[in-house]
Design an enzyme around this catalytic site. Structure first.
Site, short mmCIF file in Angstrom:
data_model
loop_
_atom_site.label_atom_id
_atom_site.label_comp_id
_atom_site.label_asym_id
_atom_site.label_seq_id
_atom_site.Cartn_x
_atom_site.Cartn_y
_atom_site.Cartn_z
N PRO A 195 0.90 -1.41 -0.06
CA PRO A 195 -0.07 -0.07 0.02
C PRO A 195 0.81 1.34 -0.07
O PRO A 195 2.09 1.16 0.32
CB PRO A 195 -0.96 -0.30 1.40
CG PRO A 195 -0.97 -1.60 1.69
CD PRO A 195 0.47 -1.94 1.23
N CYS A 196 0.19 2.30 -0.40
CA CYS A 196 0.97 3.62 -0.75
C CYS A 196 0.86 4.32 0.68
O CYS A 196 -0.38 4.76 0.98
CB CYS A 196 0.58 4.40 -1.91
SG CYS A 196 1.30 6.07 -2.18
N GLN A 197 1.96 4.86 1.30
CA GLN A 197 1.87 5.48 2.49
C GLN A 197 2.70 6.55 2.47
O GLN A 197 4.10 6.32 2.24
CB GLN A 197 1.95 4.59 3.73
CG GLN A 197 1.04 3.41 4.12
CD GLN A 197 1.54 2.50 4.96
OE1 GLN A 197 2.46 1.66 4.91
NE2 GLN A 197 0.93 2.24 6.25
N LEU A 221 1.03 6.76 -7.15
CA LEU A 221 2.22 6.83 -6.24
C LEU A 221 3.19 7.88 -7.02
O LEU A 221 4.09 8.41 -6.10
CB LEU A 221 2.85 5.39 -6.23
CG LEU A 221 4.18 5.38 -5.47
CD1 LEU A 221 4.04 5.58 -3.86
CD2 LEU A 221 4.48 3.75 -5.61
N HIS A 280 2.27 10.83 -5.33
CA HIS A 280 1.94 11.09 -3.84
C HIS A 280 3.14 11.87 -3.05
O HIS A 280 4.08 11.71 -3.32
CB HIS A 280 2.02 9.52 -3.53
CG HIS A 280 1.32 9.40 -1.96
ND1 HIS A 280 2.17 9.18 -0.86
CD2 HIS A 280 0.09 9.22 -1.72
CE1 HIS A 280 1.54 8.91 0.24
NE2 HIS A 280 0.26 8.96 -0.25
#
Length: 410
Positions: free
Chosen positions: A146-148, A190, A193
């Site tokens: 996941p993108c964090q 992403l 992001h």
């Protein structure tokens, strides 16, 4: 303005029997250039240009791209954040063996075990697993982390700064396993992001643990035998002691449409099996009954537009996912985890209903015998989150090509 000397994009699509998406790609790639209508800037084509290509196509122009390659030995992978197995199935089809798969969702784990009892499914939070037993035993590590956002302690983000994120766990597993190549996949977003800081941080971390990052690419699934306009970003790291260039799979010429997913044809040898699926409430069905194939909210009467959309009607943006009915002769829009979300509608072309579970699976190019466990909503979630199997297979061939070159030089 289109004159008798020019064809519109729609007309050329019908004349050549190619989707508009294919024509747009040919234009971008310089294979079949359009000109722009002066005022609207729409693509238009000279008639003599179209006639010339039509003659070439009559020589049986077909998909000339073949990315398939046979592995020269058994290649193995550990997959992280495995989900329902879309990427793993694709890589397996290419010829790569999955020796372990980690996933936290219990229903996805049941799906993996149901379909591949021989796979070693590590169920639970990745933070609780140590992967050192696979050190120098596995060629590939993959993972759809996941993108964090990261917390930036300094100018150059290091592994310790990423603690608490799932990319840290991905990088930790790569460090423990020490594969020849690692593949991370994520959504296209992403790239932007946290204003691009996140992807830079990931690149910095892979560099720190001994991997050179190949230029990031966003692959369009529709170019890889997937009847869906889905885009996935791939982050590829090659171990620094290896001086071999990784090449992404070449895009195919042929674009598959929804009819190829749900009807007997090149992708499947039978029509889609029947299965459970979500239903629209009566008030929503009454609205969507008015929408034609390939239509959306703008095809509704103005008073119904306003009533159905509420405040969204007055907001900016195209809102093209609202009240959207997919056409047979186009790829599906990107599937989501829920088949009937108002902002991302994916209505069946002829029946006023969402796609069923098996239709969802077909659009994601899962095989018909791949069973999904859990409730219908859990099954939709697993399928919607997956990497399309055919895209995974094409990436698998690219990985095999890289590894074949590496091992042939030893």
């Amino acid at each position: 303005m289109v004159t008798k000397d020019y064809y519109s994009l729609n007309e050329v699509s019908e004349i050549l029997g190619k989707s508009k998406e294919t024509l747009r790609r040919w234009d971008r790639d310089g294979k079949f250039k359009a000109v722009r209508e002066p005022i609207s800037q729409y693509r238009i084509y000279k008639k003599e240009q179209v006639n010339k290509l039509l003659k070439q196509l009559s020589i049986d122009y077909e998909d000339t791209i073949d990315n398939s390659v046979i592995p020269i030995r058994e290649f193995s992978a550990v997959e992280l954040f495995a989900g329902a197995g879309g990427l793993a199935v694709g890589m397996e089809n290419a010829g790569i063996k999955c020796v372990a798969l980690n996933e936290i969702d219990k229903w996805a784990c049941q799906t993996l075990r149901e379909n591949r009892p021989q796979w070693n499914v590590l169920e639970g939070d990745i933070k609780s697993f140590n992967f050192s037993e696979y050190q120098n035993q596995v060629d590939i590590v993959t993972g759809g982390f996941p993108c964090q956002a990261f917390s930036y302690a300094g100018k150059k983000l290091g592994l310790k700064d990423a603690r608490g994120t799932l990319f840290f766990e991905f990088a930790r597993a790569v460090q423990e396993i020490n594969p020849l190549i690692c593949i991370g996949e994520n959504v296209k977003g992403l790239l932007s992001h946290d204003k691009g800081k996140t992807i830079k941080g990931m690149t910095s971390i892979l560099d720190e643990i001994g991997y050179n990052v190949v230029p990031v690419e966003v692959l369009k699934a529709v170019n890889y035998k997937v009847p869906q306009k889905r885009e996935r970003l791939f982050l590829v790291g090659v171990r620094k002691d290896i001086n071999i260039k990784f090449k992404y799979p070449k895009p195919h010429n042929k674009i598959y449409n929804l009819i190829d997913a749900l009807k007997k044809g090149e992708l499947y040898d039978c029509d889609v099996p029947t299965s459970p699926g979500a239903k629209y409430p009566d008030h929503k069905k009454a609205v969507l009954d008015l929408v034609p194939q390939k239509g959306y909210w703008r095809n509704l009467p103005l008073d119904i537009q306003k009533e159905y959309m509420g405040k969204s009607f007055y907001l900016g943006g195209g809102k093209t996912g609202i009240a959207r009915r997919i056409g047979w002769d186009e790829p599906s829009l990107t599937l989501t985890c829920s088949p009937a979300q108002k902002q991302t509608e994916r209505c069946h072309p002829e029946e006023t209903r969402p796609f069923t579970v098996r239709e969802y699976a077909r659009i994601q190019t899962f095989p018909d015998n791949w069973k999904f466990m859990g409730s219908v909503s859990q099954q939709y979630k697993q399928i919607g989150n997956a990497v399309p199997c055919n895209l995974g297979e094409e990436m698998g061939y690219a990985i095999i090509n890289f590894l074949n070159t590496y091992y042939s030089q030893l």
